[in-house]
Design an enzyme around this catalytic site. Structure first.
Site, PDB file in Angstrom:
ATOM      1  N   ASP A  12     -41.535  10.655  28.004  1.00  0.00           N
ATOM      2  CA  ASP A  12     -42.534  11.356  28.821  1.00  0.00           C
ATOM      3  C   ASP A  12     -43.948  10.941  28.405  1.00  0.00           C
ATOM      4  OD1 ASP A  12     -43.551  13.138  30.710  1.00  0.00           O
ATOM      5  OD2 ASP A  12     -43.398  14.872  29.388  1.00  0.00           O
TER       6      ASP A  12
ATOM      7  N   ASN B  50     -31.394   8.374  31.616  1.00  0.00           N
ATOM      8  CA  ASN B  50     -30.009   8.038  31.276  1.00  0.00           C
ATOM      9  C   ASN B  50     -29.971   7.619  29.815  1.00  0.00           C
ATOM     10  OD1 ASN B  50     -28.787   8.431  33.831  1.00  0.00           O
ATOM     11  ND2 ASN B  50     -29.704   6.509  34.530  1.00  0.00           N
TER      12      ASN B  50
ATOM     13  N   LYS C  47     -48.885  10.354  44.444  1.00  0.00           N
ATOM     14  CA  LYS C  47     -47.668  10.184  43.624  1.00  0.00           C
ATOM     15  C   LYS C  47     -47.636   8.820  42.927  1.00  0.00           C
ATOM     16  CE  LYS C  47     -44.924  11.209  47.118  1.00  0.00           C
ATOM     17  NZ  LYS C  47     -43.719  11.543  47.906  1.00  0.00           N
TER      18      LYS C  47
END
Ligand SMILES: CCCCCC/C=C\CCCCCCCC(=O)SCCNC(=O)CCNC(=O)[C@H](O)C(C)(C)COP(=O)(O)OP(=O)(O)OC[C@H]1O[C@@H](n2cnc3c(N)ncnc32)[C@H](O)[C@@H]1OP(=O)(O)O
Length: 238
Positions: free
Chosen positions: A159, A181, A205
Protein backbone atom coordinates in the site's frame (compact mmCIF):
# COMPACT_ATOMS: atom_id res chain seq x y z
CA UNK A 1 17.34 -16.86 10.14
CA UNK A 2 15.85 -14.91 12.99
CA UNK A 3 19.07 -15.19 14.95
CA UNK A 4 21.16 -13.81 12.10
CA UNK A 5 18.69 -10.96 11.78
CA UNK A 6 18.89 -10.07 15.43
CA UNK A 7 22.68 -10.32 15.42
CA UNK A 8 22.70 -7.83 12.57
CA UNK A 9 21.00 -5.38 14.86
CA UNK A 10 24.01 -5.56 17.16
CA UNK A 11 26.56 -5.10 14.41
CA UNK A 12 28.66 -1.99 15.03
CA UNK A 13 29.69 0.33 12.25
CA UNK A 14 27.40 2.90 10.80
CA UNK A 15 26.87 4.35 7.39
CA UNK A 16 24.15 6.92 7.72
CA UNK A 17 24.78 8.87 4.55
CA UNK A 18 23.57 8.14 1.02
CA UNK A 19 26.08 6.37 -1.13
CA UNK A 20 26.99 6.95 -4.73
CA UNK A 21 27.05 10.72 -4.59
CA UNK A 22 23.44 11.23 -5.64
CA UNK A 23 21.49 13.68 -3.59
CA UNK A 24 18.15 12.80 -2.03
CA UNK A 25 15.01 14.18 -3.56
CA UNK A 26 14.87 17.80 -2.48
CA UNK A 27 12.03 18.50 -0.08
CA UNK A 28 10.91 21.41 -2.19
CA UNK A 29 10.34 19.17 -5.17
CA UNK A 30 7.75 17.18 -3.20
CA UNK A 31 4.47 17.44 -5.07
CA UNK A 32 2.23 18.36 -2.20
CA UNK A 33 4.43 21.20 -0.92
CA UNK A 34 7.48 20.85 1.20
CA UNK A 35 7.65 19.40 4.66
CA UNK A 36 8.02 22.06 7.31
CA UNK A 37 11.48 22.57 8.72
CA UNK A 38 10.00 23.10 12.17
CA UNK A 39 9.51 19.35 12.46
CA UNK A 40 12.50 17.39 13.71
CA UNK A 41 13.60 15.28 10.80
CA UNK A 42 15.67 12.21 10.41
CA UNK A 43 15.61 10.60 7.03
CA UNK A 44 14.96 6.93 7.73
CA UNK A 45 15.49 5.68 4.20
CA UNK A 46 19.26 5.68 4.56
CA UNK A 47 21.48 2.73 5.52
CA UNK A 48 21.69 1.85 9.20
CA UNK A 49 23.55 -0.94 11.04
CA UNK A 50 20.56 -3.27 10.92
CA UNK A 51 20.65 -3.45 7.14
CA UNK A 52 21.90 -6.75 5.78
CA UNK A 53 24.53 -7.02 3.04
CA UNK A 54 21.76 -7.72 0.55
CA UNK A 55 19.90 -4.60 1.60
CA UNK A 56 23.05 -2.49 1.23
CA UNK A 57 23.78 -4.05 -2.13
CA UNK A 58 20.40 -3.31 -3.67
CA UNK A 59 20.37 0.16 -2.07
CA UNK A 60 23.75 0.92 -3.64
CA UNK A 61 22.50 -0.34 -7.01
CA UNK A 62 19.58 2.08 -6.93
CA UNK A 63 21.78 4.92 -5.74
CA UNK A 64 23.97 4.21 -8.77
CA UNK A 65 20.90 4.34 -11.01
CA UNK A 66 20.04 7.68 -9.40
CA UNK A 67 23.29 9.29 -10.50
CA UNK A 68 21.93 10.30 -13.91
CA UNK A 69 18.71 11.63 -12.37
CA UNK A 70 16.43 8.98 -13.87
CA UNK A 71 15.72 7.58 -10.39
CA UNK A 72 15.38 9.57 -7.21
CA UNK A 73 15.62 8.30 -3.68
CA UNK A 74 12.59 9.34 -1.66
CA UNK A 75 13.44 10.55 1.83
CA UNK A 76 11.22 9.19 4.56
CA UNK A 77 10.31 10.66 7.93
CA UNK A 78 8.43 9.46 10.98
CA UNK A 79 6.47 12.62 11.61
CA UNK A 80 4.14 14.66 9.50
CA UNK A 81 4.61 18.40 9.59
CA UNK A 82 1.95 20.73 10.94
CA UNK A 83 1.83 22.33 7.51
CA UNK A 84 0.99 18.99 5.91
CA UNK A 85 -1.67 18.40 8.55
CA UNK A 86 -3.28 21.68 7.55
CA UNK A 87 -3.28 20.53 3.93
CA UNK A 88 -5.03 17.31 4.84
CA UNK A 89 -7.65 19.30 6.77
CA UNK A 90 -8.72 20.87 3.47
CA UNK A 91 -10.16 17.51 2.55
CA UNK A 92 -11.50 16.58 5.97
CA UNK A 93 -12.57 19.90 7.54
CA UNK A 94 -15.26 18.38 9.72
CA UNK A 95 -13.18 15.57 11.16
CA UNK A 96 -12.55 15.85 14.89
CA UNK A 97 -10.00 13.69 16.72
CA UNK A 98 -11.48 11.59 19.50
CA UNK A 99 -8.75 12.95 21.78
CA UNK A 100 -6.01 15.46 21.02
CA UNK A 101 -3.22 13.91 23.11
CA UNK A 102 -2.62 10.70 21.17
CA UNK A 103 -2.32 12.74 17.99
CA UNK A 104 0.83 14.37 19.32
CA UNK A 105 2.37 10.90 19.17
CA UNK A 106 1.14 10.19 15.66
CA UNK A 107 3.75 8.88 13.29
CA UNK A 108 3.93 7.12 9.96
CA UNK A 109 2.90 3.52 10.57
CA UNK A 110 5.79 1.79 8.73
CA UNK A 111 8.26 4.01 10.64
CA UNK A 112 6.76 3.34 14.05
CA UNK A 113 8.95 0.43 15.14
CA UNK A 114 12.49 0.56 16.42
CA UNK A 115 15.33 0.46 13.96
CA UNK A 116 15.90 -3.01 12.54
CA UNK A 117 12.91 -4.64 14.21
CA UNK A 118 10.15 -3.64 11.85
CA UNK A 119 10.06 -2.14 8.39
CA UNK A 120 13.49 -1.24 7.03
CA UNK A 121 12.95 0.21 3.60
CA UNK A 122 13.92 2.77 1.03
CA UNK A 123 11.97 3.91 -1.99
CA UNK A 124 13.11 5.19 -5.35
CA UNK A 125 10.98 6.88 -7.99
CA UNK A 126 11.33 7.16 -11.74
CA UNK A 127 9.22 10.11 -12.82
CA UNK A 128 9.49 9.47 -16.58
CA UNK A 129 8.34 5.87 -16.26
CA UNK A 130 5.92 6.53 -13.39
CA UNK A 131 7.49 3.74 -11.39
CA UNK A 132 8.23 3.49 -7.68
CA UNK A 133 10.46 0.78 -6.25
CA UNK A 134 10.68 -0.14 -2.60
CA UNK A 135 13.53 -2.23 -1.22
CA UNK A 136 12.35 -3.87 1.97
CA UNK A 137 13.92 -5.82 4.82
CA UNK A 138 11.10 -6.99 7.07
CA UNK A 139 12.35 -7.38 10.64
CA UNK A 140 11.56 -9.86 13.45
CA UNK A 141 8.57 -7.91 14.83
CA UNK A 142 6.72 -8.47 11.57
CA UNK A 143 6.37 -12.21 11.94
CA UNK A 144 3.20 -14.00 10.94
CA UNK A 145 3.62 -17.72 10.34
CA UNK A 146 6.87 -18.55 12.23
CA UNK A 147 9.86 -17.49 10.16
CA UNK A 148 7.82 -15.52 7.64
CA UNK A 149 6.44 -12.03 7.22
CA UNK A 150 2.88 -11.32 8.32
CA UNK A 151 0.52 -10.75 5.38
CA UNK A 152 -0.61 -7.47 6.91
CA UNK A 153 2.99 -6.28 6.99
CA UNK A 154 3.36 -7.14 3.31
CA UNK A 155 0.09 -5.36 2.54
CA UNK A 156 1.30 -2.31 4.45
CA UNK A 157 4.41 -1.98 2.34
CA UNK A 158 2.55 -2.72 -0.88
CA UNK A 159 0.00 0.00 0.00
CA UNK A 160 2.82 2.40 0.89
CA UNK A 161 4.67 1.75 -2.37
CA UNK A 162 1.72 1.91 -4.77
CA UNK A 163 0.48 4.83 -2.64
CA UNK A 164 3.70 6.72 -3.14
CA UNK A 165 3.56 6.00 -6.88
CA UNK A 166 0.01 7.44 -6.95
CA UNK A 167 0.81 10.44 -4.71
CA UNK A 168 3.79 11.42 -6.86
CA UNK A 169 1.54 11.58 -9.89
CA UNK A 170 -1.84 12.55 -8.48
CA UNK A 171 -1.08 14.54 -5.34
CA UNK A 172 -3.72 14.11 -2.63
CA UNK A 173 -5.02 10.59 -3.17
CA UNK A 174 -6.30 7.77 -1.00
CA UNK A 175 -6.42 4.02 -1.51
CA UNK A 176 -9.91 3.02 -2.63
CA UNK A 177 -9.10 -0.59 -3.46
CA UNK A 178 -6.14 -2.90 -2.93
CA UNK A 179 -6.12 -6.45 -4.24
CA UNK A 180 -3.18 -8.71 -3.33
CA UNK A 181 -2.28 -12.22 -4.39
CA UNK A 182 0.19 -13.77 -1.95
CA UNK A 183 2.05 -16.34 -4.10
CA UNK A 184 4.93 -17.38 -1.81
CA UNK A 185 5.72 -16.64 1.85
CA UNK A 186 8.46 -14.07 2.42
CA UNK A 187 11.20 -15.23 4.81
CA UNK A 188 11.56 -12.95 7.83
CA UNK A 189 14.55 -10.61 7.58
CA UNK A 190 15.07 -11.31 3.91
CA UNK A 191 15.24 -8.49 1.39
CA UNK A 192 12.61 -8.12 -1.30
CA UNK A 193 11.90 -5.60 -4.02
CA UNK A 194 8.46 -4.10 -4.59
CA UNK A 195 8.13 -2.83 -8.17
CA UNK A 196 5.15 -0.58 -8.76
CA UNK A 197 3.94 1.29 -11.80
CA UNK A 198 1.15 3.61 -12.72
CA UNK A 199 -0.94 1.76 -15.30
CA UNK A 200 -3.57 4.33 -16.21
CA UNK A 201 -5.44 7.42 -15.10
CA UNK A 202 -9.17 7.87 -15.66
CA UNK A 203 -10.43 11.18 -14.35
CA UNK A 204 -9.77 11.14 -10.58
CA UNK A 205 -8.87 7.44 -10.62
CA UNK A 206 -5.29 6.20 -10.69
CA UNK A 207 -4.64 2.51 -11.28
CA UNK A 208 -1.34 1.25 -9.91
CA UNK A 209 -0.02 -2.31 -9.92
CA UNK A 210 3.02 -3.96 -8.36
CA UNK A 211 4.88 -7.17 -7.77
CA UNK A 212 7.09 -8.29 -4.89
CA UNK A 213 10.15 -10.24 -5.91
CA UNK A 214 13.33 -11.71 -4.49
CA UNK A 215 16.56 -9.86 -5.25
CA UNK A 216 17.50 -12.34 -7.98
CA UNK A 217 13.99 -11.92 -9.45
CA UNK A 218 13.57 -15.70 -9.41
CA UNK A 219 10.81 -15.73 -6.79
CA UNK A 220 7.55 -13.88 -7.22
CA UNK A 221 6.20 -13.42 -3.70
CA UNK A 222 3.14 -11.27 -4.32
CA UNK A 223 1.28 -9.31 -6.95
CA UNK A 224 -1.19 -6.50 -6.42
CA UNK A 225 -3.46 -4.11 -8.21
CA UNK A 226 -4.83 -0.96 -6.66
CA UNK A 227 -7.10 1.97 -7.24
CA UNK A 228 -6.36 5.40 -5.84
CA UNK A 229 -8.87 8.23 -6.00
CA UNK A 230 -7.83 11.87 -6.08
CA UNK A 231 -9.47 13.66 -3.22
CA UNK A 232 -12.00 16.27 -4.14
CA UNK A 233 -12.10 19.21 -1.70
CA UNK A 234 -15.75 19.78 -2.62
CA UNK A 235 -16.57 16.30 -1.35
CA UNK A 236 -15.83 16.21 2.34
CA UNK A 237 -16.04 13.15 4.50
CA UNK A 238 -15.38 12.55 8.21
C1 LIG B 1 -4.75 13.43 2.08
C2 LIG B 1 -3.55 13.09 1.25
C3 LIG B 1 -2.29 13.15 2.04
C4 LIG B 1 -1.11 12.64 1.24
C5 LIG B 1 0.05 12.50 2.17
C6 LIG B 1 1.18 11.76 1.47
C7 LIG B 1 2.15 11.22 2.45
C8 LIG B 1 2.64 9.96 2.36
C9 LIG B 1 2.18 9.03 1.34
C10 LIG B 1 2.49 7.61 1.74
C11 LIG B 1 1.62 6.66 1.01
C12 LIG B 1 0.68 6.07 1.97
C13 LIG B 1 -0.29 5.17 1.26
C14 LIG B 1 -1.34 4.77 2.19
C15 LIG B 1 -2.66 5.21 1.65
C16 LIG B 1 -3.78 4.69 2.48
O1 LIG B 1 -3.70 3.66 3.03
S1 LIG B 1 -5.19 5.62 2.56
C17 LIG B 1 -6.12 4.80 3.85
C18 LIG B 1 -7.09 3.79 3.33
N1 LIG B 1 -8.07 4.39 2.48
C19 LIG B 1 -9.14 5.02 2.96
O2 LIG B 1 -9.36 5.15 4.14
C20 LIG B 1 -10.10 5.62 1.94
C21 LIG B 1 -11.55 5.57 2.38
N2 LIG B 1 -12.38 5.89 1.22
C22 LIG B 1 -12.70 7.16 0.91
O3 LIG B 1 -12.36 8.09 1.63
C23 LIG B 1 -13.45 7.38 -0.36
O4 LIG B 1 -14.14 6.24 -0.72
C24 LIG B 1 -12.52 7.81 -1.54
C25 LIG B 1 -11.82 9.13 -1.20
C26 LIG B 1 -11.46 6.75 -1.86
C27 LIG B 1 -13.37 8.04 -2.78
O5 LIG B 1 -14.48 8.81 -2.41
P1 LIG B 1 -14.99 9.99 -3.35
O6 LIG B 1 -13.98 11.04 -3.51
O7 LIG B 1 -16.31 10.40 -2.83
O8 LIG B 1 -15.13 9.29 -4.76
P2 LIG B 1 -16.32 8.42 -5.36
O9 LIG B 1 -17.23 9.35 -6.08
O10 LIG B 1 -16.88 7.51 -4.37
O11 LIG B 1 -15.50 7.56 -6.43
C28 LIG B 1 -14.80 8.18 -7.50
C29 LIG B 1 -14.63 7.12 -8.57
O12 LIG B 1 -13.88 6.02 -8.02
C30 LIG B 1 -14.65 4.82 -8.05
N3 LIG B 1 -14.38 4.07 -6.81
C31 LIG B 1 -14.34 4.55 -5.57
N4 LIG B 1 -14.06 3.57 -4.70
C32 LIG B 1 -13.94 2.46 -5.41
C33 LIG B 1 -13.64 1.11 -5.07
N5 LIG B 1 -13.40 0.75 -3.81
N6 LIG B 1 -13.58 0.21 -6.06
C34 LIG B 1 -13.78 0.57 -7.36
N7 LIG B 1 -14.05 1.84 -7.76
C35 LIG B 1 -14.14 2.76 -6.79
C36 LIG B 1 -16.10 5.27 -8.15
O13 LIG B 1 -16.88 4.29 -8.75
C37 LIG B 1 -15.95 6.51 -9.02
O14 LIG B 1 -15.75 6.07 -10.35
P3 LIG B 1 -16.41 6.86 -11.59
O15 LIG B 1 -15.92 8.27 -11.48
O16 LIG B 1 -17.89 6.77 -11.38
O17 LIG B 1 -15.93 6.14 -12.80
Amino acid sequence: MLRSCVSLLRTPGVLCVPLGGASPLARDSWPLRSYSSEVAHRDHSLPNPSWSKDMRLIFDQFMKKSEDGSWKRLPSYKFISSKRLEEVKIFFPDSKPVKEEPLSQARLFPRSLEEGLGFEYAMFHNQVENRTVCILQGGPYLQGIPGFLHGGAIATMIDSTVGMCAVLTGGAVMTANLNINFRRPIPLCSVVVINSQLDKIEGRKLFVSCNVQSLDEKTLYSEATSLFVKLDPKKTSP
